[in-house]
Design a protein around this motif. Structure first.
Motif, PDB file in Angstrom:
ATOM      1  N   LYS A 207       0.626  -1.164   0.279  1.00  0.00           N
ATOM      2  CA  LYS A 207       0.000   0.122  -0.017  1.00  0.00           C
ATOM      3  C   LYS A 207       1.124   1.078  -0.081  1.00  0.00           C
ATOM      4  CE  LYS A 207      -4.582   1.988   1.968  1.00  0.00           C
ATOM      5  NZ  LYS A 207      -3.670   3.303   1.542  1.00  0.00           N
ATOM      6  N   ARG A 211       1.955   4.123  -4.326  1.00  0.00           N
ATOM      7  CA  ARG A 211       1.341   5.611  -4.504  1.00  0.00           C
ATOM      8  C   ARG A 211       3.502   5.980  -5.244  1.00  0.00           C
ATOM      9  NH1 ARG A 211       0.972   6.706   1.122  1.00  0.00           N
ATOM     10  NH2 ARG A 211       2.869   7.552   1.973  1.00  0.00           N
ATOM     11  N   LEU A 213       5.471   7.201  -7.063  1.00  0.00           N
ATOM     12  CA  LEU A 213       6.341   7.527  -8.613  1.00  0.00           C
ATOM     13  C   LEU A 213       7.259   7.223  -9.709  1.00  0.00           C
ATOM     14  CD1 LEU A 213       5.058  11.282  -7.970  1.00  0.00           C
ATOM     15  CD2 LEU A 213       4.456   9.702  -8.925  1.00  0.00           C
ATOM     16  N   ARG A 214       8.332   6.471  -8.703  1.00  0.00           N
ATOM     17  CA  ARG A 214       9.496   5.939  -9.106  1.00  0.00           C
ATOM     18  C   ARG A 214       9.987   6.992  -9.883  1.00  0.00           C
ATOM     19  NH1 ARG A 214       7.750   0.959 -10.638  1.00  0.00           N
ATOM     20  NH2 ARG A 214       8.980   1.148 -12.337  1.00  0.00           N
ATOM     21  N   CYS A 215       9.929   8.691  -9.258  1.00  0.00           N
ATOM     22  CA  CYS A 215      10.883   9.167  -9.903  1.00  0.00           C
ATOM     23  C   CYS A 215      12.895   8.912  -9.613  1.00  0.00           C
ATOM     24  CB  CYS A 215      10.204  10.731  -9.095  1.00  0.00           C
ATOM     25  SG  CYS A 215      10.635  10.641  -7.446  1.00  0.00           S
ATOM     26  N   TYR A 216      12.492   8.708  -7.774  1.00  0.00           N
ATOM     27  CA  TYR A 216      14.025   8.552  -8.362  1.00  0.00           C
ATOM     28  C   TYR A 216      15.059   8.960  -7.168  1.00  0.00           C
ATOM     29  CZ  TYR A 216      12.735   3.906 -11.054  1.00  0.00           C
ATOM     30  OH  TYR A 216      12.197   3.231 -12.184  1.00  0.00           O
ATOM     31  N   GLY A 241      12.696  -2.454 -14.603  1.00  0.00           N
ATOM     32  CA  GLY A 241      11.803  -1.560 -15.419  1.00  0.00           C
ATOM     33  C   GLY A 241      10.781  -0.834 -15.182  1.00  0.00           C
ATOM     34  N   ARG A 242       9.981   0.302 -15.821  1.00  0.00           N
ATOM     35  CA  ARG A 242       9.134   1.391 -15.061  1.00  0.00           C
ATOM     36  C   ARG A 242       7.726   0.994 -15.162  1.00  0.00           C
ATOM     37  NH1 ARG A 242      12.193   6.064 -18.388  1.00  0.00           N
ATOM     38  NH2 ARG A 242      11.208   7.239 -16.486  1.00  0.00           N
ATOM     39  N   ALA A 243       7.464   0.222 -15.434  1.00  0.00           N
ATOM     40  CA  ALA A 243       5.642  -0.129 -15.091  1.00  0.00           C
ATOM     41  C   ALA A 243       5.313   0.125 -13.630  1.00  0.00           C
ATOM     42  CB  ALA A 243       5.575  -1.626 -15.552  1.00  0.00           C
ATOM     43  N   TYR A 244       4.213   0.785 -13.116  1.00  0.00           N
ATOM     44  CA  TYR A 244       3.609   0.595 -11.652  1.00  0.00           C
ATOM     45  C   TYR A 244       3.312  -1.181 -11.261  1.00  0.00           C
ATOM     46  CZ  TYR A 244       4.930   5.531 -12.444  1.00  0.00           C
ATOM     47  OH  TYR A 244       5.853   6.899 -12.977  1.00  0.00           O
ATOM     48  N   GLN A 245       4.167  -2.211 -11.324  1.00  0.00           N
ATOM     49  CA  GLN A 245       3.666  -2.672 -10.880  1.00  0.00           C
ATOM     50  C   GLN A 245       4.564  -2.840  -9.616  1.00  0.00           C
ATOM     51  OE1 GLN A 245       1.596  -5.273 -12.980  1.00  0.00           O
ATOM     52  NE2 GLN A 245       1.583  -3.864 -14.411  1.00  0.00           N
ATOM     53  N   SER A 247       5.741  -5.813  -8.090  1.00  0.00           N
ATOM     54  CA  SER A 247       6.573  -7.012  -8.299  1.00  0.00           C
ATOM     55  C   SER A 247       8.417  -5.203  -8.733  1.00  0.00           C
ATOM     56  CB  SER A 247       6.904  -7.863  -9.463  1.00  0.00           C
ATOM     57  OG  SER A 247       6.922  -7.057 -10.780  1.00  0.00           O
ATOM     58  N   GLU A 248       8.199  -4.293 -10.163  1.00  0.00           N
ATOM     59  CA  GLU A 248       8.764  -3.547 -10.032  1.00  0.00           C
ATOM     60  C   GLU A 248       8.656  -1.964  -8.403  1.00  0.00           C
ATOM     61  OE1 GLU A 248      10.281  -3.729 -13.123  1.00  0.00           O
ATOM     62  OE2 GLU A 248       9.210  -4.753 -14.439  1.00  0.00           O
TER      63      GLU A 248
ATOM     64  N   GLU B  63       0.746   5.340 -16.524  1.00  0.00           N
ATOM     65  CA  GLU B  63       0.977   4.380 -16.449  1.00  0.00           C
ATOM     66  C   GLU B  63       0.323   4.252 -17.777  1.00  0.00           C
ATOM     67  OE1 GLU B  63       2.735   0.334 -15.989  1.00  0.00           O
ATOM     68  OE2 GLU B  63       1.040   0.736 -14.580  1.00  0.00           O
ATOM     69  N   GLU B 248       8.112   1.518 -23.041  1.00  0.00           N
ATOM     70  CA  GLU B 248       8.204   0.356 -22.514  1.00  0.00           C
ATOM     71  C   GLU B 248       7.591  -0.692 -22.740  1.00  0.00           C
ATOM     72  OE1 GLU B 248      10.319  -0.199 -17.758  1.00  0.00           O
ATOM     73  OE2 GLU B 248      11.604   1.014 -19.379  1.00  0.00           O
ATOM     74  N   PHE B 259       3.408  -0.264 -22.279  1.00  0.00           N
ATOM     75  CA  PHE B 259       3.169   0.552 -21.741  1.00  0.00           C
ATOM     76  C   PHE B 259       3.620   2.409 -21.976  1.00  0.00           C
ATOM     77  CE2 PHE B 259       5.769  -0.901 -19.278  1.00  0.00           C
ATOM     78  CZ  PHE B 259       6.411   0.055 -19.049  1.00  0.00           C
ATOM     79  N   TYR B 267      16.212  13.570 -16.056  1.00  0.00           N
ATOM     80  CA  TYR B 267      16.721  12.665 -15.995  1.00  0.00           C
ATOM     81  C   TYR B 267      18.310  12.635 -17.606  1.00  0.00           C
ATOM     82  CZ  TYR B 267      12.796  11.225 -13.432  1.00  0.00           C
ATOM     83  OH  TYR B 267      12.111  11.322 -12.482  1.00  0.00           O
TER      84      TYR B 267
END
Ligand code: SF4
Ligand code: SF4
Ligand code: SF4
Ligand code: SF4
Ligand code: SF4
Ligand code: FES
Lengths: 324, 338, 275
Positions: A207, A211, A213-216, A241-245, A247-248, B63, B248, B259, B267
């Motif tokens: 959870k 949220r 954003l994976r902006c790092y 990878g960049r997916a908002y999953q 797992s990522e 996404e 990607e 997606f 960046y």
């Protein structure tokens, strides 16, 4: 703002201006005020006029040591104002061979802890006009009058449980040390999380991280994240990878946190930088706590001579996995 | 058409609206407020001045999967993925909606138009929400935005003494209020004049700024301005007028999806070419790109500065390097203030 | 409806693959029903190999070839690497065409000077084929082409045999250094251009190749008194959308994917030099 600040900033300015104007350093990394009194931004001072802008008050949270990575490319000798966490960050960079000690002059600032504007607003119940500080108390002026609060209740999260507010390394200490602080709640949330079942804990992080954003930004702000190429951007193999999953998300956060095991100096810049307030310190502190429990107390960034536990091998190192 | 509902009745309204499809609202997510789909139990927060991340997430999601692939042997199947279901975006502040209109220019007006965007845009009913109390970072006045009104909204909402006043302005808006049925009461007698709201005055003077910047690509300003930037990209991720994306694949050799997702000119990776050359190799080039894009390149094409003064980059940049500072450094400051 | 999604590739099949040099292969590609799309010389297409992704490549075949599209691809990145690993018969994704293409109208009636280096011949080849197919529209054609070594020259037999045999056409090949099996010209492309001392009158020069070569070719042409409007080149950028939306390939307010990749030198001089 408050008199105390005028006094102390003058003292800082005095100390550094000799060195900068006398050519002992080519650049001073400090802070200047932003648009408002409760904002500061990094100052890259090269002249007397630049030094006029210097600020040292309760809102100088930005960790300046990281800028050495870039500035030492263009300057022979750089001066840096360092609070407790900034100094540990410097040691971190030193241990990672990212900076050379002789290229840097550190001006130590024992740190009273930095204040959080949002907490001021909360306490004051509206936009604060100005504050004055006295003996651990803060008087907040708002449109309708004044509010008084304990300074400790207004600190940034990153400063709340800071154990070493005094710089662990410096060439010159500009104020008298605060002494090691007793912190009681540093691992409180970590302990609460440890109490949870694995499923609960997974749910909690899923959870919280949802949220992200994976902006790092957390990585960009961090003094241990100084790798020239981060695994996140590596093309081949493509770890991240960049997916908002989920797992990522987990991939990024676990690897980031693990890369900090025994290296995270607990400065909280990651969490402070995160635009969506992900409790990154909880992950970092879990690893700090584990390291302490497994290898004995270790505080990253305190002593550059002391090797991080995971970079040393001792025959009697615990083998946690096989024991459990 | 004008309607009213008591604030404490709102959860019922959410429930009824969400039954038909995703209902985006400013939702309190732990310590932050984010524009997110509402679900039972979620805590909507209409008092928040601005969500941490802008409402563009609804129109140009962080996404967006648009195709599915399946490979076996020599064969590759590419299957389009349909995305757009009717969506309600409730509580979009005037600055954010104005920003969506700026995205429209890129994604709809400029050939070729972007179908993924068009479908989301057309299928979204926007309920605008007037601002009562801007925070110190809001400076939308500077861009001619009235915090009390969002002209492009399908329904305009105002909060007033425990009531929410709703005015439908388009057919889509009327349909939405109709959909809510008995939950809403007639509001034709209510006065809808929202009070004028003054936002922060940073002493900017934007007159002629884009034209002045045209010759300033090599200006020494850039040698200083970028220095504090961490290259973290937060400013662009939270910004409602930023629209850059990456494409990607997610999956393995057998099957997966393609997606697009947000990306940022802050960046290094953004412009890194296979083979190693990077035309914007350093933070200086990237900071210049961001500010020049907002203040010169976009205006050159679309005749307005790509900033709505939402204040998010002022709030979120970890080192307080923001568009106001940039504008000032570039000379967009009123003379008296200097 | 989603067919109108500009990012949606169509299915295509690799007909065959020619190994040009140790790191360049030419792929011939057809769509489900023949040509995937019509295009003009200088335009590009996105090729995709899931799950590796998509990358943009210039089309090297001439639009007058109606059987397939050809791409000469150097193995420099993930997608190009993946394409190199494929076999004939494999299906891939394709979308396009993207970009402005070469300014054919402006070239008509002029003598044409092509200057290519290494893989930079790929986009020029499309135009060269077009010029040969519309031979009467152009004046004399000169082609200067070079590479590091003889092994790095692409389409060698085509250049030497077919092109050299075209009417009113001169072909000049060169390699950077002496090689045992090479008895042609030795020297860098820009120097060769200077040596050949092309006259600018009534001529358009088009150059493609590695950035460093382009830089010196431009200097050489300048010395030969070519004006910026007479010199045309193509730019390479990282690209993701191809349609001016994803925001990464801009020079100022110009998007290379959409408004380029072909620019005349005077156009380029007016843009921020961020390439
Ligand atoms: S800064 Fe926050 S949002 Fe950005 S990647 Fe880190 S945790 Fe995620
Ligand atoms: S992980 Fe966070 S707390 Fe630890 S050193 Fe990095 S920025 Fe500081
Ligand atoms: S948020 Fe600030 S530090 Fe981060 S990329 Fe933007 S300007 Fe740079
Ligand atoms: S540039 Fe900053 S203030 Fe302007 S729209 Fe973007 S986030 Fe808001
Ligand atoms: S180029 Fe940069 S500033 Fe412009 S829209 Fe893209 S991310 Fe935002
Ligand atoms: S490739 Fe996306 S804008 Fe050019």
């Amino acid at each position: 703002m408050a008199e105390r600040n005028v006094e102390s900033v003058n003292k800082v300015r005095e100390a550094v201006s000799q060195d900068l104007l006398g050519g002992r350093i080519d650049l001073l990394l400090g802070w200047e005020k932003g648009h408002y009194w409760w904002q500061s931004r990094p100052l890259f001072a090269r002249s007397e006029a630049d030094l006029e802008k210097l600020a040292w008050d309760s809102f100088c949270a930005v960790n300046l040591s990281r800028y050495l990575l870039e500035e030492l490319k263009d300057h022979d000798k750089v001066g840096v104002l360092v609070k407790g966490c900034d100094a540990r960050a410097f040691n971190r960079l030193l241990q990672d061979n990212m900076v050379r000690r002789e290229q840097v002059i550190l001006y130590g600032l024992p740190c009273p802890g930095m204040l959080d504007y949002n907490r001021l607003v909360e306490k004051a119940g509206g936009a604060p006009l100005e504050i004055t500080e006295e003996n651990g108390r803060v008087i907040i002026k708002v449109g309708s009058g004044e509010q008084e609060a304990q300074r400790d209740d207004l600190l940034l999260d990153k400063c709340k449980d800071c154990r070493y507010p005094d710089p662990a390394v410096y060439d010159q200490l500009l104020f008298s040390p605060q002494g090691e602080k007793e912190v009681t709640e540093r691992f409180k949330t970590v302990e609460e999380l440890e109490e949870m079942s694995a499923e609960e804990r997974f749910g909690y992080w899923e959870k919280e991280l949802s949220r992200c954003l994976r902006c790092y930004a957390c990585r960009q702000a961090c003094p241990f994240c100084s790798c020239r190429e981060c695994f996140v951007e590596q093309e081949n193999p493509r770890w991240q990878g960049r997916a908002y999953q989920p797992s990522e998300n987990f991939m990024f956060h676990l690897v980031r946190a693990y890369h900090g095991t025994g290296r995270c100096i607990d400065c909280g810049e990651c969490e402070r930088s995160c635009p969506v307030d992900i409790p990154l310190q909880e992950l970092n502190r879990k690893l700090i706590k584990d390291i302490n429990e497994l290898y004995g107390d270790y505080e990253a960034g305190l002593d550059p001579e002391q090797e991080p536990p995971l970079l040393t091998y001792r025959p009697d190192d615990p083998a946690a996995f096989s024991e459990k | 058409m004008k309607k009213v509902i008591a604030r404490e009745k709102l959860p019922e309204l959410w429930k009824s609206l969400a039954a038909k499809g995703p209902l985006f609202l400013p939702i309190q997510e732990g310590p932050v407020v984010l524009f997110q789909p509402w679900s039972e139990g979620a805590e909507a927060n209409l008092d928040a001045v601005n969500t941490a991340v802008s409402a563009k997430d609804v129109f140009l999601p962080r996404e967006e999967t648009y195709l599915q692939y399946r490979c076996s042997g020599n064969q590759l199947e590419l299957i389009p993925v349909e995305n757009a279901e009717p969506v309600i975006a409730f509580g979009v502040h005037p600055c954010d909606l104005k920003a969506v209109e700026m995205l429209d220019k890129v994604y709809l007006d400029q050939e070729p138009s972007d179908e993924l965007y068009r479908q989301r845009r057309e299928k979204t009913t926007v309920v605008g929400l007037s601002c009562r109390e801007p925070d110190p970072f809001c400076f939308c006045n500077e861009f001619g935005i009235n915090p009390a009104d969002a002209p492009g909204a399908d329904v305009m909402a105002h909060l007033k003494n425990g009531l929410v006043l709703l005015e439908a302005r388009t057919d889509k808006g009327k349909a939405l209020l109709d959909q809510a049925g008995d939950l809403l009461q007639d509001g034709s007698d209510e006065k809808f004049e929202a009070a004028e709201v003054k936002t922060a005055d940073f002493g900017l003077n934007l007159e002629g700024l884009p034209e002045n910047l045209k010759e300033r690509f090599e200006d020494p300003v850039w040698d200083e301005l970028y220095k504090s930037c961490l290259g973290c990209g937060v400013c662009t991720y939270v910004c409602p007028t930023c629209y850059c994306f990456d494409v990607e694949d997610f999956g393995h050799e057998g099957e997966g999806q393609r997606f697009r997702c947000w990306d940022s000119c802050m960046y290094g990776h953004f412009t890194d070419m296979a083979g190693g050359h990077n035309p914007r190799a350093g933070r200086k080039e990237r900071v210049r790109q961001r500010f020049m894009h907002k203040l010169q390149y976009y205006p050159e094409t679309f005749n307005e500065i790509a900033c709505v003064g939402c204040g998010r980059c002022l709030r979120s940049c970890p080192v307080n390097l923001d568009i106001v500072q940039a504008i000032k450094a570039l000379g967009g400051e009123t003379v008296e203030q200097r | 409806m989603s067919s109108a999604n500009v990012l949606m590739p169509q299915q295509a099949t690799i007909l065959d693959i020619t190994e040009e040099t140790p790191d360049i292969k030419t792929l011939r590609v057809v769509g489900k029903e023949g040509m995937p799309f019509d295009f003009m010389p200088g335009q590009c297409a996105m090729l995709s190999v899931p799950p590796v992704g998509e990358a943009i490549f210039s089309i090297t075949s001439s639009p007058t070839c109606r059987e397939c599209l050809e791409f000469s691809i150097k193995d420099v990145g993930n997608v190009s690497g993946a394409l190199h690993g494929l076999q004939p018969g494999q299906q891939i994704g394709i979308r396009g065409p993207y970009g402005n293409g070469f300014p054919i109208e402006k070239m008509k009636g002029k003598d044409i000077l092509f200057i290519g280096g290494g893989i930079g011949l790929a986009p020029l080849r499309s135009l060269i084929g077009y010029c040969f197919a519309h031979r009467e529209e152009f004046g004399h054609i000169d082609i200067v082409y070079g590479a590091r070594s003889p092994a790095d020259l692409i389409r060698k037999s085509e250049v030497r045999e077919s092109w050299a045999a075209e009417p009113d056409t001169s072909v000049y090949l060169t390699v950077d250094a002496e090689f045992p099996d090479w008895n042609g010209h030795v020297g860098f492309v820009p120097n060769y251009v200077s040596e050949l001392a092309f006259k600018p009158e009534g001529r358009i020069a088009l150059t493609c190749g590695p950035p460093i070569m382009i830089k010196f070719v431009l200097q050489a042409l300048d010395k030969l008194q070519f004006s910026p409007e007479q010199v045309i080149t193509t730019l390479e950028m990282r690209m993701k959308c191809g349609v001016g939306k994803c925001g990464r390939c801009n020079l100022g307010s110009v998007y290379v994917c959409k408004d380029g990749p072909v620019f005349s030198l005077d156009e380029l001089n007016a843009l921020p030099s961020e390439y």
